[in-house]
Design an enzyme around this catalytic site. Structure first.
Site: not given
Ligand code: GLN
Length: 306
Positions: A61, A188, A240, A258
């Site tokens: 990410s 993605y 997040y 991650v």
């Protein structure tokens, strides 16, 4: 600075076993949890590194900072009609808010938001071309043509990314994806699978520490205001539902992934990348966060004081 990051590396090395390596992407589960690297690039051209700072890892990410920057370059503020700018307060892969909010993701850094950003980058392109554009941008920022996509990781996530497929299909049903779900997810998964070292990552973030100009090449990547806004989004949404705690403890904009990487920006001063694969409960690098907390404290870095 070198002595400081060596000390931080030495002190925290023993704690890398406390986190949990992401295993929902099978290929990521194979990473040695003891890996730990730190790299710093300053806007005035100094570099510092400690530990496994030259080993490439899956940036996951963290790549959402690059795709957001590209998408803003492509469609500008029109992006904000399709993605919000608020922290989600939910997990990175959560679907719950999408129903209440008509398929508009809270921000570009949660999975749903980054999938919309991929859809934006796909406009007028085949997936392969969009992926190529992202990779070229990252290489340009890091000034390193050696950066590649780990196709094993991309395949591994394609085979198991059921939640992301659910998010994409759900948003498509609301009309917030304009291309076929498989194509958008292809973009993605591939940008998430870009592999970079801490040193490369730190270099690629320098433009955000220097008002939008890469100080190494002198190229303007974005306008100053845009750099400031990307930094604001990283501070409020980059971790997040752990973003508030990260701001509280570390106090500088940063984006996690991650794979255990975090890219942090100290405006006016430096760009920092850390990597330690063990994650905390929010899916952010456990030791990476501790390292940035120690570094920010010792160096006196914070966007809330100077
Ligand atoms: N590719 C990962 C996913 O979609 C990225 C998540 C992350 O790094 N937080 O689940």
């Amino acid at each position: 600075m070198q002595a400081l990051i060596d000390k931080i590396h030495d002190t925290l090395r023993a704690r890398t076993s406390e986190g949990r390596v992401a295993d929902y992407i099978p290929e990521l589960a194979k990473i040695d949890p003891a890996k730990f690297g730190i790299a710093i690039e300053t806007v005035d051209g100094r570099s510092y590194a400690s530990g496994d700072a030259d080993e490439a890892f899956s940036i996951q990410s963290v790549s959402k900072m690059f795709t957001l920057t590209l998408a803003l370059g492509k469609v500008g503020d029109a992006l904000w009609q399709r993605v919000g700018r608020e922290p989600s307060g939910t997990a990175f892969n959560s679907i719950v808010q999408l129903e209440h909010e008509q398929g508009i993701p809270r921000n570009p850094f949660i999975n749903a938001g980054a999938i919309v950003v991929s859809d934006v980058l796909l406009a007028g392109h085949q997936p392969r071309e969009a992926i190529g554009e992202i990779l070229r941008f990252v290489r340009f920022l890091a000034e390193d043509e050696g950066i590649v996509i780990d196709s094993k990781v991309a395949r591994s996530e394609t085979a198991t990314g059921f939640r992301n497929a659910a998010l994409a299909n759900y948003m498509r049903a609301f009309g917030n994806l304009h291309h076929a779900v498989e194509m958008v997810l292809g973009v993605y998964f591939h940008h998430c699978a870009i592999a970079m070292s801490c040193r490369q990552l730190a270099r690629s973030g320098l433009f955000l520490a220097n008002n939008g100009i890469n100080p190494l090449s002198g190229f303007r990547v974005v306008q100053n205001e845009r750099a400031r806004r990307i930094n604001a989004l990283m501070l409020t949404c980059g971790h997040y539902d752990g973003s508030g705690d990260f701001a509280f403890r570390v106090g500088i904009p940063a984006k996690s992934g991650v794979g255990g990487g975090i890219l942090a920006v100290v405006p006016g001063l430096a760009s920092v990348a850390v990597w330690s694969p063990g994650l905390n409960a929010h899916g952010n690098s456990h030791v990476g966060s501790l390292a940035l907390e120690a570094l920010a404290r010792e160096a006196g870095w914070s966007v809330f004081s100077r």
